[in-house]
Design a protein around this motif. Sequence first.
Motif, mmCIF file in Angstrom:
data_model
loop_
_atom_site.group_PDB
_atom_site.id
_atom_site.type_symbol
_atom_site.label_atom_id
_atom_site.label_comp_id
_atom_site.label_asym_id
_atom_site.label_seq_id
_atom_site.Cartn_x
_atom_site.Cartn_y
_atom_site.Cartn_z
ATOM 1 N N ALA A 134 0.864 -1.181 0.000
ATOM 2 C CA ALA A 134 0.000 0.000 0.000
ATOM 3 C C ALA A 134 0.898 1.226 0.000
ATOM 4 O O ALA A 134 2.051 1.167 0.440
ATOM 5 C CB ALA A 134 -0.925 0.008 1.216
ATOM 6 N N VAL A 135 0.380 2.328 -0.515
ATOM 7 C CA VAL A 135 1.109 3.600 -0.527
ATOM 8 C C VAL A 135 0.153 4.701 -0.077
ATOM 9 O O VAL A 135 -1.066 4.578 -0.197
ATOM 10 C CB VAL A 135 1.677 3.921 -1.930
ATOM 11 N N TRP A 136 0.733 5.776 0.445
ATOM 12 C CA TRP A 136 -0.107 6.899 0.877
ATOM 13 C C TRP A 136 0.740 8.166 0.980
ATOM 14 O O TRP A 136 1.962 8.116 1.040
ATOM 15 C CB TRP A 136 -0.761 6.608 2.231
ATOM 16 N N CYS A 137 0.056 9.289 0.976
ATOM 17 C CA CYS A 137 0.701 10.562 1.271
ATOM 18 C C CYS A 137 0.442 10.885 2.741
ATOM 19 O O CYS A 137 -0.377 10.240 3.398
ATOM 20 C CB CYS A 137 0.197 11.669 0.359
ATOM 21 N N THR A 138 1.130 11.896 3.265
ATOM 22 C CA THR A 138 0.959 12.251 4.676
ATOM 23 C C THR A 138 0.541 13.708 4.880
ATOM 24 O O THR A 138 0.490 14.179 6.007
ATOM 25 C CB THR A 138 2.267 12.007 5.455
ATOM 26 N N TYR A 139 0.240 14.410 3.793
ATOM 27 C CA TYR A 139 -0.103 15.822 3.941
ATOM 28 C C TYR A 139 -1.597 16.065 4.093
ATOM 29 O O TYR A 139 -2.023 17.199 4.319
ATOM 30 C CB TYR A 139 0.448 16.650 2.779
ATOM 31 N N LYS A 140 -2.407 15.018 3.978
ATOM 32 C CA LYS A 140 -3.847 15.177 4.153
ATOM 33 C C LYS A 140 -4.190 15.019 5.632
ATOM 34 O O LYS A 140 -3.878 15.891 6.440
ATOM 35 C CB LYS A 140 -4.592 14.181 3.270
ATOM 36 N N TYR A 141 -4.808 13.916 5.994
ATOM 37 C CA TYR A 141 -5.242 13.741 7.381
ATOM 38 C C TYR A 141 -4.076 13.604 8.349
ATOM 39 O O TYR A 141 -4.251 13.815 9.549
ATOM 40 C CB TYR A 141 -6.162 12.523 7.478
ATOM 41 N N LEU A 142 -2.885 13.259 7.864
ATOM 42 C CA LEU A 142 -1.740 13.134 8.756
ATOM 43 C C LEU A 142 -1.020 14.457 9.005
ATOM 44 O O LEU A 142 -0.057 14.502 9.783
ATOM 45 C CB LEU A 142 -0.749 12.090 8.225
ATOM 46 N N ASN A 143 -1.415 15.531 8.332
ATOM 47 C CA ASN A 143 -1.008 16.897 8.696
ATOM 48 C C ASN A 143 0.507 17.119 8.689
ATOM 49 O O ASN A 143 1.034 17.869 9.503
ATOM 50 C CB ASN A 143 -1.530 17.246 10.113
ATOM 51 N N ALA A 144 1.218 16.490 7.740
ATOM 52 C CA ALA A 144 2.675 16.592 7.731
ATOM 53 C C ALA A 144 3.196 17.711 6.836
ATOM 54 O O ALA A 144 4.411 17.863 6.708
ATOM 55 C CB ALA A 144 3.296 15.260 7.308
ATOM 56 N N GLY A 145 2.307 18.478 6.213
ATOM 57 C CA GLY A 145 2.735 19.632 5.444
ATOM 58 C C GLY A 145 2.712 19.409 3.948
ATOM 59 O O GLY A 145 2.734 18.272 3.471
ATOM 60 N N PRO A 146 2.649 20.487 3.174
ATOM 61 C CA PRO A 146 2.521 20.378 1.714
ATOM 62 C C PRO A 146 3.684 19.611 1.097
ATOM 63 O O PRO A 146 4.845 19.885 1.375
ATOM 64 C CB PRO A 146 2.506 21.845 1.249
ATOM 65 N N GLY A 147 3.338 18.619 0.275
ATOM 66 C CA GLY A 147 4.361 17.822 -0.378
ATOM 67 C C GLY A 147 5.176 16.968 0.567
ATOM 68 O O GLY A 147 6.304 16.579 0.248
ATOM 69 N N ALA A 148 4.611 16.632 1.733
ATOM 70 C CA ALA A 148 5.363 15.913 2.766
ATOM 71 C C ALA A 148 5.797 14.536 2.288
ATOM 72 O O ALA A 148 5.239 13.964 1.349
ATOM 73 C CB ALA A 148 4.508 15.772 4.029
ATOM 74 N N VAL A 149 6.811 13.999 2.979
ATOM 75 C CA VAL A 149 7.291 12.658 2.671
ATOM 76 C C VAL A 149 6.150 11.658 2.825
ATOM 77 O O VAL A 149 5.302 11.787 3.711
ATOM 78 C CB VAL A 149 8.479 12.288 3.589
ATOM 79 N N ALA A 150 6.081 10.691 1.926
ATOM 80 C CA ALA A 150 4.967 9.751 1.874
ATOM 81 C C ALA A 150 5.301 8.470 2.633
ATOM 82 O O ALA A 150 6.357 8.340 3.264
ATOM 83 C CB ALA A 150 4.617 9.443 0.420
ATOM 84 N N GLY A 151 4.365 7.502 2.559
ATOM 85 C CA GLY A 151 4.560 6.246 3.256
ATOM 86 C C GLY A 151 4.280 5.059 2.354
ATOM 87 O O GLY A 151 3.600 5.170 1.334
ATOM 88 N N ALA A 152 4.818 3.916 2.751
ATOM 89 C CA ALA A 152 4.580 2.677 2.022
ATOM 90 C C ALA A 152 4.521 1.511 3.004
ATOM 91 O O ALA A 152 5.157 1.538 4.056
ATOM 92 C CB ALA A 152 5.682 2.430 0.989
ATOM 93 N N PHE A 153 3.741 0.517 2.618
ATOM 94 C CA PHE A 153 3.579 -0.723 3.379
ATOM 95 C C PHE A 153 3.927 -1.880 2.465
ATOM 96 O O PHE A 153 3.490 -1.927 1.310
ATOM 97 C CB PHE A 153 2.130 -0.849 3.853
#
Length: 427
Positions: A239-258
């Motif tokens: 799975a992949v995701w960004c972190t700037y939406k509900y995770l509030n990490a800032g515009p263009g923030a580093v993303a995540g992967a599982f």
Amino acid sequence: MTDFECSHTWAEAQDAADPLRAFRDEFHIPPHDGRDALYFCGNSLGLQPKGVAAALQAELDDWSNLAVEAHFRGRSPWMHYHEYVRDTMAEVVGAMPHEVVAMNSLGVNLHLMMVSFYRPTAERPAILMEAGAFPTDRYALESQVRFHGFDPARDLIELHPDGPGGTLSMQAIEQAIAEHGHRVALILLPGIQYRTGQVFDLARIVSLGHAAGCAVGFDLAHAVGNLPLTLHDDGPDFAVWCTYKYLNAGPGAVAGAFVHERHARADVPRFAGWWGHDKTTRFQMGPTFVPTPGADGWQLSNPPIMALAPLRASLDVFHRAGMTALSSKSRRLTAYLDWLIRSRLDDVLDIVTPNDPAQRAAQLSIRVRAGRDAGRALFEHLERHGVIGDWREPDVIRLSPTPLYNRYADCFGAVEIIEAWRRSVTA
């Protein structure tokens, strides 16, 4: 039946009794005309946690005072910085810590995961996806099909909406897998559809996909931090995701992967990079790539410290609040906004997002019955009056009451402003 009421007094009483109410004070709320804006756009960009400034300043100070030695002697040594978000990220997505990694952007991570898990053959060349997917997914999947020498017109199988408001039924997904599964190499679907806000049954999709011999991955951009996830138990390959939406990490923030732990030590094809090499021998600088077990083995480069620091600060808030409590508030807060719209604005608005709580999270997508032009007019009216949502073509307004910082009074205030617009256009 509900206990909801259409009054400021009732909404304010709910906010006063909210056990999560103090978390709102940990965020910067944009101002509007001398008061807080009504911010319903966490589905696009989460608000800034107040702890971010100190988190960034700490790393700037270490850079200033220690320079390269901050990799080893900083307050949070940079050599291991991506590991500092690992446990809390795993909590949020329901994974084992070694199954998650913060790196790159969502689009980059999606391509990296497909290098490993989209392995097409002449017999199984296809990818099964949703029609109307977010452009990142559509572009990435089409380009991967072409890269492998196949034809997207034939080998990109798109699931078209068959439910109310453009939603997609589980029955349609099951039927498509039954019909096409024998030639599908990868199923790639979202956790939450970005335009409609519909939540998908991830565990069921994984079960069906694996039974048909397909790899299964998810784009969780709108799901992570928004609803409880159980990725380890559900069992997707990735799975992949960004972190700037509900995770509030800032515009263009580093993303995540599982990456599920069954692939942790497998000889999986991948694009390799230095930071994905086994960390026990990484600095021997050998020519042979030996991947670190787990999701860390998909890293390419050393961690971006200034991008990870805001994520670390935000995940600390999630850890203290807890996804169970956040989800409980989210369900009720979204139900209240839904009830207000249906009770007071049913003559002018349609809610696209499913009414079933199991098929939605914080986001409500609405359409103005009078059509797109009226929808744009309402959206602009909301902006002028300090209600911040967003617009998605062709005709959807998205409002997302986020449990960390939104209130019942915000929902009531937004509906009052919509009612004022209705009066102005019908006068």
